[in-house]
Design a protein around this motif. Structure first.
Motif, PDB file in Angstrom:
ATOM      1  N   VAL B 118       0.831  -1.216   0.000  1.00 46.36           N
ATOM      2  CA  VAL B 118       0.000   0.000   0.000  1.00 46.36           C
ATOM      3  C   VAL B 118       0.866   1.267   0.000  1.00 46.36           C
ATOM      4  N   ALA B 119       2.088   1.141   0.534  1.00 47.02           N
ATOM      5  CA  ALA B 119       2.987   2.311   0.507  1.00 47.02           C
ATOM      6  C   ALA B 119       3.311   2.704  -0.935  1.00 47.02           C
ATOM      7  N   GLY B 120       3.262   1.731  -1.842  1.00 44.82           N
ATOM      8  CA  GLY B 120       3.499   1.999  -3.259  1.00 44.82           C
ATOM      9  C   GLY B 120       2.233   2.432  -3.979  1.00 44.82           C
ATOM     10  N   GLY B 121       1.176   2.659  -3.225  1.00 48.60           N
ATOM     11  CA  GLY B 121      -0.053   3.166  -3.834  1.00 48.60           C
ATOM     12  C   GLY B 121      -0.928   2.089  -4.462  1.00 48.60           C
ATOM     13  N   VAL B 122      -0.628   0.823  -4.154  1.00 47.78           N
ATOM     14  CA  VAL B 122      -1.421  -0.269  -4.716  1.00 47.78           C
ATOM     15  C   VAL B 122      -2.669  -0.470  -3.855  1.00 47.78           C
ATOM     16  N   THR B 123      -3.805  -0.707  -4.492  1.00 49.59           N
ATOM     17  CA  THR B 123      -5.065  -0.897  -3.762  1.00 49.59           C
ATOM     18  C   THR B 123      -5.786  -2.149  -4.255  1.00 49.59           C
ATOM     19  N   ALA B 124      -6.941  -2.424  -3.665  1.00 50.37           N
ATOM     20  CA  ALA B 124      -7.751  -3.582  -4.043  1.00 50.37           C
ATOM     21  C   ALA B 124      -8.253  -3.495  -5.483  1.00 50.37           C
ATOM     22  N   GLU B 125      -8.153  -2.304  -6.069  1.00 53.06           N
ATOM     23  CA  GLU B 125      -8.578  -2.132  -7.468  1.00 53.06           C
ATOM     24  C   GLU B 125      -7.564  -2.741  -8.442  1.00 53.06           C
ATOM     25  N   ASP B 126      -6.342  -3.006  -7.954  1.00 58.03           N
ATOM     26  CA  ASP B 126      -5.262  -3.412  -8.862  1.00 58.03           C
ATOM     27  C   ASP B 126      -5.264  -4.902  -9.216  1.00 58.03           C
ATOM     28  N   ILE B 127      -4.576  -5.179 -10.330  1.00 59.18           N
ATOM     29  CA  ILE B 127      -4.343  -6.562 -10.755  1.00 59.18           C
ATOM     30  C   ILE B 127      -2.827  -6.744 -10.789  1.00 59.18           C
ATOM     31  N   ALA B 128      -2.331  -7.695  -9.989  1.00 56.98           N
ATOM     32  CA  ALA B 128      -0.873  -7.835  -9.871  1.00 56.98           C
ATOM     33  C   ALA B 128      -0.391  -9.145 -10.459  1.00 56.98           C
ATOM     34  N   GLN B 129       0.687  -9.065 -11.212  1.00 59.18           N
ATOM     35  CA  GLN B 129       1.328 -10.249 -11.769  1.00 59.18           C
ATOM     36  C   GLN B 129       2.579 -10.524 -10.951  1.00 59.18           C
ATOM     37  N   GLY B 173      -4.903  -6.946 -18.517  1.00 66.77           N
ATOM     38  CA  GLY B 173      -4.874  -5.564 -18.040  1.00 66.77           C
ATOM     39  C   GLY B 173      -4.160  -5.421 -16.706  1.00 66.77           C
ATOM     40  N   VAL B 174      -3.003  -6.100 -16.585  1.00 63.30           N
ATOM     41  CA  VAL B 174      -2.235  -6.070 -15.333  1.00 63.30           C
ATOM     42  C   VAL B 174      -1.788  -4.635 -15.021  1.00 63.30           C
ATOM     43  N   THR B 175      -1.947  -4.227 -13.751  1.00 59.73           N
ATOM     44  CA  THR B 175      -1.558  -2.872 -13.357  1.00 59.73           C
ATOM     45  C   THR B 175      -0.311  -2.846 -12.482  1.00 59.73           C
ATOM     46  N   VAL B 176      -0.015  -3.993 -11.832  1.00 56.62           N
ATOM     47  CA  VAL B 176       1.133  -4.034 -10.915  1.00 56.62           C
ATOM     48  C   VAL B 176       2.013  -5.226 -11.276  1.00 56.62           C
ATOM     49  N   LEU B 177       3.322  -4.966 -11.384  1.00 51.66           N
ATOM     50  CA  LEU B 177       4.253  -6.042 -11.710  1.00 51.66           C
ATOM     51  C   LEU B 177       5.191  -6.279 -10.527  1.00 51.66           C
ATOM     52  N   ILE B 178       5.391  -7.569 -10.187  1.00 51.25           N
ATOM     53  CA  ILE B 178       6.269  -7.947  -9.073  1.00 51.25           C
ATOM     54  C   ILE B 178       7.373  -8.825  -9.634  1.00 51.25           C
ATOM     55  N   GLY B 179       8.630  -8.533  -9.288  1.00 56.80           N
ATOM     56  CA  GLY B 179       9.706  -9.398  -9.768  1.00 56.80           C
ATOM     57  C   GLY B 179      11.064  -8.885  -9.329  1.00 56.80           C
ATOM     58  N   THR B 180      12.109  -9.569  -9.794  1.00 61.34           N
ATOM     59  CA  THR B 180      13.453  -9.060  -9.530  1.00 61.34           C
ATOM     60  C   THR B 180      13.760  -8.025 -10.611  1.00 61.34           C
ATOM     61  N   PRO B 181      14.480  -6.964 -10.276  1.00 59.91           N
ATOM     62  CA  PRO B 181      14.760  -5.923 -11.266  1.00 59.91           C
ATOM     63  C   PRO B 181      15.432  -6.469 -12.528  1.00 59.91           C
ATOM     64  N   SER B 182      16.335  -7.439 -12.391  1.00 62.96           N
ATOM     65  CA  SER B 182      17.018  -7.916 -13.603  1.00 62.96           C
ATOM     66  C   SER B 182      16.045  -8.688 -14.487  1.00 62.96           C
ATOM     67  N   TYR B 183      15.132  -9.417 -13.870  1.00 68.99           N
ATOM     68  CA  TYR B 183      14.150 -10.133 -14.690  1.00 68.99           C
ATOM     69  C   TYR B 183      13.177  -9.157 -15.351  1.00 68.99           C
TER      70      TYR B 183
END
Ligand SMILES: [Zn+2]
Lengths: 144, 432
Positions: B118-129, B173-183
């Motif tokens: 949530v500190a990154g501004g992500v909310t329940a409206e988002d779709i995260a991969q 329509g993914v809005t949030v991406l999670i991963g390692t920076p190099s990937y």
């Protein structure tokens, strides 16, 4: 049209890389017409003119190679002693800066062809036309 | 949004809370984990010796080796019956590091991850991969549960099959991406090859990246290439996994979740405690974990911690992005070098690829360092003169940033080995 498509490929200076590039093109029936290799201890820049530049470009890219396409100019060298010297002299006189050049022998016409990479191709075309140097057409290498 | 009110406690209140929890946890491990009892006894300490927060420094460090010696469950403070989850990190040599969680630990963990989400501004409206690997690695599951806790729609795609990653990102329509920076950089490359323009074709807006050191330049590059805001977070399996610290909208340091962890910085060589603001090895103590509490764990990460007033309203102490790991620290001709410094330089030169490898060798009595940089089309010239100028420029800038001269070699793409999205940056032939 006298701009000729030239492809350049980055290759590491290790065994088999050069052959690999040539083989990829050969498999797809692309003929290399003229070629030059500039190399250092670590890597080489392989430049060439082919009969099917677009096909060659996609094959090399698909195979993960680093490729670029540039425009070069080609001209026939007069078939008499001092022919090349004369050509180079006229270019120098025009104050055109040449990045590099290489040769090609047209077995059909029996004439030698010089391929030039100028720093500024547009300017080179203008100046060379002014002094009456004949530039070979874009499709010169396609049907040989 | 701020997930937990403990993130905004006044400093004094926070310190009192930390002391209460510290006294509790020292007593807890003393009674439950023979390893800690032995360690404290040997140092002449009893749980009652901890009277102030400053007394923490009396406690001996816990190291990665302690995990190995007590493999697999020797450091656990509860019987396995109460452990509901096991994670482990693949050790480069020998046995893995094994960590466990009770039901309550898992609940705490979710909420800590939720804090930086949530500190990154992500909310329940988002779709995260979630492009972190799922499995024994804490990244995948850690983020997964935190995202669910916040109510985000989670796509647990894991790492690999990058073309499919890109396709789903677009189609769902993914809005949030999670991963390692190099990937993530690799994903961006694949997007380019597939002709995908993030601005036009994707709804991506936020990235939460971590699990390996990355630089400010790399962040800028990712933000431009993917048209997102990229946030950093920090954690490690031995302590909990992701959820130790995370960035807020200010993008100026990561807030450490101090009500659960005490952070210290020590000299990596001598172990001497360093004052706030100085760069050294991060040492963490868990205050609330049940299954596997750790006292003064040497993280191996080099960073600094500091207090500053933050625009987001959080009052917790901050840490910088780690600049490297003590194990990655290369000593070349007596100079300390971190791979991240090399990365910083490469990313600052227009068109130069962030994929690189450092090869260290010894020629006679002399250490030599060579940087292999993967070629990109943007940095390729058909003229040898220009190509060499670029190599020289990279070499010069590296020399001025590192303080020693290094070799630079351009290599074909795909030369730098990548495993699980993490690139192997250093090959030190001196040890072979
Ligand atoms: Zn903040």
């Amino acid at each position: 049209m006298c701009r000729i498509a030239q492809l350049s490929v980055f290759i590491e200076n290790k065994k088999g890389r050069f052959a690999h590039v040539v083989q990829l093109l050969g498999e797809k029936d692309v003929n290399i017409r003229a070629m030059s290799l500039a190399d250092t201890v670590d890597f080489g820049i392989l430049r060439f003119v082919v009969d099917k530049p677009d096909v060659a470009y996609s094959i090399l890219k698909e195979n993960g190679l680093i490729v670029r396409k540039d425009e070069v100019l080609a001209m026939e060298v007069e078939d008499k002693p001092g022919g090349l010297a004369k050509l180079l002299q006229s270019i120098t006189k025009q104050d055109l800066s040449v990045e590099y050049m290489y040769t090609f022998n047209n077995v059909l016409s029996g004439k030698a062809v010089m391929i030039f990479r100028f720093e500024d191709t547009v300017e080179a075309i203008e100046r060379l036309k002014e002094i009456g140097v004949g530039l070979l057409p874009s499709d010169y290498f396609w049907g040989i | 949004m701020i997930w937990d009110k403990n993130e905004t406690l006044p400093e004094e209140e926070n310190k009192q809370l930390q002391l209460d929890k510290l006294q509790y946890i020292v007593d807890y491990v003393y009674k439950r984990v023979p390893f800690y009892k032995k360690k404290l006894d040997k140092a002449g300490l009893k749980p009652s010796s901890i009277k102030t927060l400053n007394d923490l420094r009396l406690i001996p460090f816990t190291t990665k080796d302690d995990f190995r010696v007590n493999y697999p469950f020797g450091l656990f403070a509860v019987p396995l019956k109460q452990v509901v989850r096991i994670h482990s990190s693949s050790g480069t040599t020998g046995k893995p590091i094994v960590v466990g969680y009770t039901q309550r630990d898992v609940e705490v963990w979710k909420n800590l991850v939720a804090r930086f989400i949530v500190a990154g501004g992500v909310t329940a409206e988002d779709i995260a991969q979630v492009s972190f690997g799922y499995g024994l690695f804490t990244g995948g599951f850690g983020l997964h549960y935190g995202l669910e806790k916040v109510g985000v729609t989670v796509i647990p795609i894991s790492s690999g099959n990058t073309k499919r990653q890109v396709m789903l990102m677009k189609d769902y329509g993914v809005t949030v991406l999670i991963g390692t920076p190099s990937y993530v950089l690799h994903i961006a490359d694949v997007m380019k090859n597939e002709g995908i323009n993030p601005k036009r074709d994707l709804k991506l807006r936020v990235g939460l990246f971590g699990a390996e050191p990355w630089t400010e330049n790399m962040r800028k590059r990712i933000e431009i290439e993917l048209n997102i805001k990229a946030y950093d977070n920090y954690g490690l399996s031995e302590v909990i996994g992701p959820g130790v610290a995370g960035e807020c909208s200010a993008q100026h340091g990561m807030h450490i979740f101090e009500d659960h962890f005490i952070a210290e910085i020590v000299d990596p060589k001598t172990g001497e405690l360093l004052p706030e603001g100085e760069c050294g090895e991060l040492v963490l103590t868990t205050l609330t974990k049940e299954a596997l509490p750790v006292l003064r764990y040497r993280t191996g990460d080099i960073t600094r911690i500091y207090r500053e007033k933050c625009s987001c309203g959080r009052t917790t102490i901050k840490m910088d992005k780690p600049i490297g790991r003590t194990d990655d620290m290369l000593i070349i001709r007596g100079v300390n070098i971190f791979p991240s410094q090399v990365e910083e330089v490469l990313c600052s030169i227009e068109g130069v690829s962030p994929h690189y490898q450092i090869v260290v060798d010894r020629e006679g009595a002399m250490d030599v360092m060579e940087i292999w940089v993967e070629m990109t089309e943007k940095m390729f010239f058909d003229e040898m003169r220009k190509q060499r100028l670029l190599v020289e420029r990279i070499r010069d800038e590296l020399r001025s940033a590192l303080g020693i001269s290094v070799g630079v070699k351009l290599v074909e793409p795909g030369t730098v080995k990548r495993s699980e999205g993490k690139a192997k940056r250093v090959i030190d032939k001196r040890r072979i």
